[in-house]
Design a protein around this motif. Structure first.
Motif, PDB file in Angstrom:
ATOM      1  N   ILE A 125      12.901   0.230   2.818  1.00 44.53           N
ATOM      2  CA  ILE A 125      12.274   0.965   1.715  1.00 44.53           C
ATOM      3  C   ILE A 125      12.005   0.022   0.543  1.00 44.53           C
ATOM      4  CG2 ILE A 125      12.648   2.760  -0.031  1.00 44.53           C
ATOM      5  CD1 ILE A 125      14.245   4.293   2.108  1.00 44.53           C
ATOM      6  N   ALA A 126      12.995  -0.839   0.223  1.00 49.20           N
ATOM      7  CA  ALA A 126      12.826  -1.804  -0.869  1.00 49.20           C
ATOM      8  C   ALA A 126      11.707  -2.792  -0.550  1.00 49.20           C
ATOM      9  CB  ALA A 126      14.137  -2.537  -1.123  1.00 49.20           C
ATOM     10  N   ALA A 127      11.642  -3.244   0.695  1.00 50.28           N
ATOM     11  CA  ALA A 127      10.587  -4.177   1.087  1.00 50.28           C
ATOM     12  C   ALA A 127       9.214  -3.525   0.968  1.00 50.28           C
ATOM     13  CB  ALA A 127      10.833  -4.661   2.516  1.00 50.28           C
ATOM     14  N   GLU A 128       9.108  -2.254   1.342  1.00 50.56           N
ATOM     15  CA  GLU A 128       7.842  -1.535   1.216  1.00 50.56           C
ATOM     16  C   GLU A 128       7.415  -1.418  -0.242  1.00 50.56           C
ATOM     17  OE1 GLU A 128       8.535   2.175   3.135  1.00 50.56           O
ATOM     18  OE2 GLU A 128       8.774   1.274   5.130  1.00 50.56           O
ATOM     19  N   MET A 129       8.386  -1.159  -1.153  1.00 48.45           N
ATOM     20  CA  MET A 129       8.047  -1.050  -2.564  1.00 48.45           C
ATOM     21  C   MET A 129       7.593  -2.391  -3.121  1.00 48.45           C
ATOM     22  SD  MET A 129       7.547   0.704  -5.237  1.00 48.45           S
ATOM     23  CE  MET A 129       8.182   2.311  -4.726  1.00 48.45           C
ATOM     24  N   LEU A 130       8.246  -3.465  -2.730  1.00 47.38           N
ATOM     25  CA  LEU A 130       7.813  -4.791  -3.181  1.00 47.38           C
ATOM     26  C   LEU A 130       6.424  -5.120  -2.648  1.00 47.38           C
ATOM     27  CD1 LEU A 130      11.189  -6.719  -2.916  1.00 47.38           C
ATOM     28  CD2 LEU A 130       9.786  -6.509  -4.977  1.00 47.38           C
ATOM     29  N   GLU A 131       6.118  -4.672  -1.452  1.00 45.62           N
ATOM     30  CA  GLU A 131       4.771  -4.853  -0.911  1.00 45.62           C
ATOM     31  C   GLU A 131       3.764  -4.098  -1.778  1.00 45.62           C
ATOM     32  OE1 GLU A 131       1.865  -6.340   1.360  1.00 45.62           O
ATOM     33  OE2 GLU A 131       3.978  -6.731   1.858  1.00 45.62           O
ATOM     34  N   ARG A 132       4.120  -2.892  -2.230  1.00 41.97           N
ATOM     35  CA  ARG A 132       3.214  -2.086  -3.050  1.00 41.97           C
ATOM     36  C   ARG A 132       2.912  -2.744  -4.385  1.00 41.97           C
ATOM     37  NH1 ARG A 132       5.043   4.079  -3.378  1.00 41.97           N
ATOM     38  NH2 ARG A 132       3.191   4.111  -4.713  1.00 41.97           N
ATOM     39  N   VAL A 133       3.877  -3.516  -4.919  1.00 44.00           N
ATOM     40  CA  VAL A 133       3.639  -4.182  -6.204  1.00 44.00           C
ATOM     41  C   VAL A 133       3.116  -5.604  -6.011  1.00 44.00           C
ATOM     42  CG1 VAL A 133       5.381  -2.761  -7.341  1.00 44.00           C
ATOM     43  CG2 VAL A 133       6.029  -5.026  -6.500  1.00 44.00           C
ATOM     44  N   GLY A 134       2.746  -5.949  -4.782  1.00 39.90           N
ATOM     45  CA  GLY A 134       2.125  -7.242  -4.524  1.00 39.90           C
ATOM     46  C   GLY A 134       3.084  -8.388  -4.333  1.00 39.90           C
ATOM     47  N   LEU A 135       4.338  -8.092  -3.985  1.00 40.12           N
ATOM     48  CA  LEU A 135       5.333  -9.151  -3.814  1.00 40.12           C
ATOM     49  C   LEU A 135       5.963  -9.135  -2.428  1.00 40.12           C
ATOM     50  CD1 LEU A 135       7.174  -9.081  -7.272  1.00 40.12           C
ATOM     51  CD2 LEU A 135       5.516 -10.760  -6.462  1.00 40.12           C
ATOM     52  N   GLY A 136       5.214  -8.654  -1.456  1.00 48.41           N
ATOM     53  CA  GLY A 136       5.733  -8.632  -0.101  1.00 48.41           C
ATOM     54  C   GLY A 136       6.040 -10.013   0.446  1.00 48.41           C
ATOM     55  N   LEU A 160      11.131   2.135  -9.483  1.00 46.65           N
ATOM     56  CA  LEU A 160      10.377   3.162  -8.771  1.00 46.65           C
ATOM     57  C   LEU A 160      10.846   3.399  -7.344  1.00 46.65           C
ATOM     58  CD1 LEU A 160       6.751   2.243  -9.900  1.00 46.65           C
ATOM     59  CD2 LEU A 160       8.388   3.758 -10.995  1.00 46.65           C
ATOM     60  N   VAL A 161      11.793   2.602  -6.859  1.00 48.78           N
ATOM     61  CA  VAL A 161      12.142   2.646  -5.441  1.00 48.78           C
ATOM     62  C   VAL A 161      12.715   3.993  -5.019  1.00 48.78           C
ATOM     63  CG1 VAL A 161      14.499   1.729  -5.638  1.00 48.78           C
ATOM     64  CG2 VAL A 161      13.139   1.252  -3.578  1.00 48.78           C
ATOM     65  N   ARG A 162      13.299   4.744  -5.956  1.00 46.56           N
ATOM     66  CA  ARG A 162      13.839   6.059  -5.617  1.00 46.56           C
ATOM     67  C   ARG A 162      12.857   7.186  -5.950  1.00 46.56           C
ATOM     68  NH1 ARG A 162      20.134   7.065  -6.652  1.00 46.56           N
ATOM     69  NH2 ARG A 162      19.596   8.643  -5.095  1.00 46.56           N
ATOM     70  N   ALA A 163      11.580   6.804  -6.189  1.00 45.95           N
ATOM     71  CA  ALA A 163      10.527   7.777  -6.502  1.00 45.95           C
ATOM     72  C   ALA A 163      10.967   8.729  -7.615  1.00 45.95           C
ATOM     73  CB  ALA A 163      10.138   8.574  -5.255  1.00 45.95           C
ATOM     74  N   PRO A 164      11.298   8.190  -8.809  1.00 43.14           N
ATOM     75  CA  PRO A 164      11.767   9.046  -9.903  1.00 43.14           C
ATOM     76  C   PRO A 164      10.682   9.974 -10.408  1.00 43.14           C
ATOM     77  CG  PRO A 164      11.272   6.856 -10.730  1.00 43.14           C
ATOM     78  CD  PRO A 164      11.153   6.788  -9.232  1.00 43.14           C
ATOM     79  N   ARG A 165      11.086  11.101 -10.940  1.00 42.17           N
ATOM     80  CA  ARG A 165      10.135  12.058 -11.518  1.00 42.17           C
ATOM     81  C   ARG A 165       9.717  11.638 -12.918  1.00 42.17           C
ATOM     82  NH1 ARG A 165      13.121  17.331 -11.678  1.00 42.17           N
ATOM     83  NH2 ARG A 165      11.082  18.237 -12.159  1.00 42.17           N
ATOM     84  N   LEU A 166      10.533  10.814 -13.578  1.00 37.90           N
ATOM     85  CA  LEU A 166      10.256  10.357 -14.940  1.00 37.90           C
ATOM     86  C   LEU A 166      10.461   8.855 -15.010  1.00 37.90           C
ATOM     87  CD1 LEU A 166       9.731  10.890 -17.977  1.00 37.90           C
ATOM     88  CD2 LEU A 166      12.188  11.346 -18.220  1.00 37.90           C
ATOM     89  N   ILE A 167       9.416   8.126 -15.416  1.00 39.47           N
ATOM     90  CA  ILE A 167       9.486   6.672 -15.583  1.00 39.47           C
ATOM     91  C   ILE A 167       9.477   6.369 -17.071  1.00 39.47           C
ATOM     92  CG2 ILE A 167       8.376   4.461 -15.092  1.00 39.47           C
ATOM     93  CD1 ILE A 167       6.880   5.972 -12.787  1.00 39.47           C
ATOM     94  N   LEU A 187      -0.437  -1.189 -12.768  1.00 36.97           N
ATOM     95  CA  LEU A 187       0.511  -0.926 -11.687  1.00 36.97           C
ATOM     96  C   LEU A 187       1.352   0.314 -11.980  1.00 36.97           C
ATOM     97  CD1 LEU A 187       1.898  -1.788  -9.072  1.00 36.97           C
ATOM     98  CD2 LEU A 187       3.332  -3.314 -10.439  1.00 36.97           C
ATOM     99  N   LEU A 188       1.864   0.417 -13.211  1.00 36.81           N
ATOM    100  CA  LEU A 188       2.653   1.594 -13.577  1.00 36.81           C
ATOM    101  C   LEU A 188       1.824   2.866 -13.446  1.00 36.81           C
ATOM    102  CD1 LEU A 188       4.634   0.337 -16.715  1.00 36.81           C
ATOM    103  CD2 LEU A 188       5.625   1.154 -14.566  1.00 36.81           C
ATOM    104  N   GLU A 189       0.597   2.824 -13.927  1.00 36.88           N
ATOM    105  CA  GLU A 189      -0.285   3.990 -13.839  1.00 36.88           C
ATOM    106  C   GLU A 189      -0.514   4.408 -12.392  1.00 36.88           C
ATOM    107  OE1 GLU A 189      -3.912   2.965 -15.790  1.00 36.88           O
ATOM    108  OE2 GLU A 189      -3.324   3.920 -17.661  1.00 36.88           O
ATOM    109  N   SER A 190      -0.819   3.434 -11.543  1.00 36.20           N
ATOM    110  CA  SER A 190      -1.179   3.763 -10.161  1.00 36.20           C
ATOM    111  C   SER A 190       0.011   4.301  -9.387  1.00 36.20           C
ATOM    112  CB  SER A 190      -1.768   2.538  -9.462  1.00 36.20           C
ATOM    113  OG  SER A 190      -0.805   1.498  -9.355  1.00 36.20           O
ATOM    114  N   VAL A 191       1.176   3.682  -9.566  1.00 33.21           N
ATOM    115  CA  VAL A 191       2.361   4.146  -8.832  1.00 33.21           C
ATOM    116  C   VAL A 191       2.809   5.510  -9.347  1.00 33.21           C
ATOM    117  CG1 VAL A 191       4.773   3.648  -8.284  1.00 33.21           C
ATOM    118  CG2 VAL A 191       3.094   1.807  -8.266  1.00 33.21           C
TER     119      VAL A 191
END
Length: 232
Positions: A125-136, A160-167, A187-191
């Motif tokens: 899950i952490a690796a997938e999130m890093l991929e989403r932010v361009g750091l895979g 964002l890795v725990r998909a929070p409702r409030l950032i 990046l913050l906006e899109s995620v």
């Protein structure tokens, strides 16, 4: 129902041999699911205190503060901790990455408190999130070899890795150049949009603040909506 609701929130601190210092003075604020909110203000205006209250790291001295319609003062300390861990993600200006730990290990950290399959799948899950932010391609890199922009992306992935409702983002572009800062806000906006998360950004940058749907100014502890926005 609002995700977060503040009514007449005041925060004062006692100072030895002096009158109490009022940091927040009668703040009213409602934040809906998936809302994009910016708060601007000078240093010492109370921005970080407001963010700490929204993040359940601090409590108001007076006023009403509800999360999901539940008054926060009714929650036990452990309930507040669980709520913070499950629903709130923090992005700090100084990144606060764990030195000597890889990007992957930093992003895995919040998932150590997850349960079920998310705990057992925490590295993927952490690796997938890093991929989403361009750091895979930088999973094994430690903070000391990452650029400022890359460190910020790791910090965002961790938040964002725990998909929070409030950032909650505290001056997320303050230590970055203009181009990198704009990329971070993109990046913050899109995620946030993809996850349906509410996004609150504390900033001194008018260009960043102008991108929000609801814009506020904090001055002398008093919060006011900026005219011409959804918040006005």
């Amino acid at each position: 129902m609002s995700l977060v609701r503040l009514r007449g929130v005041t925060k004062t601190v006692r100072i030895p041999d002096a009158e109490p210092l009022t940091i927040l003075d009668g703040v009213d604020l409602e934040i809906a699911e998936a809302e994009w909110v910016s708060v601007v203000g000078r240093s010492g205006s109370g921005k970080s205190t407001l963010l700490n209250i929204l993040g359940l790291l601090d409590a108001p001295s007076a006023g009403e503060f509800d999360v999901d319609g539940v008054p926060v003062h009714r929650l036990s300390s452990s309930a507040r901790d669980r709520k913070r861990g499950a629903d709130i993600g923090f992005v700090f200006q100084q990144f606060n990455l764990l030195a000597g730990r890889t990007a992957l290990e930093n992003v895995v950290t919040p998932l150590l408190y997850a349960s079920g399959s998310r705990f057992w799948r925490r590295r993927s899950i952490a690796a997938e999130m890093l991929e989403r932010v361009g750091l895979g391609h930088r999973l094994g890199a430690r903070p000391e070899v990452l650029s400022g922009g890359e460190q910020q992306r790791v910090a965002i992935a961790r938040a964002l890795v725990r998909a929070p409702r409030l950032i909650l983002a505290d001056e997320p572009t303050g230590a970055l150049d203009v181009e990198t800062g704009a990329a971070v806000i993109d990046l913050l906006e899109s995620v946030a949009a993809k996850n349906g998360s509410a996004l609150v950004v504390i900033t001194h940058d008018p260009a960043v603040a102008a991108r929000a749907g609801s814009r506020y100014r904090l001055d002398g502890g008093r919060l006011s909506a900026v005219a011409g926005t959804a918040a006005a």
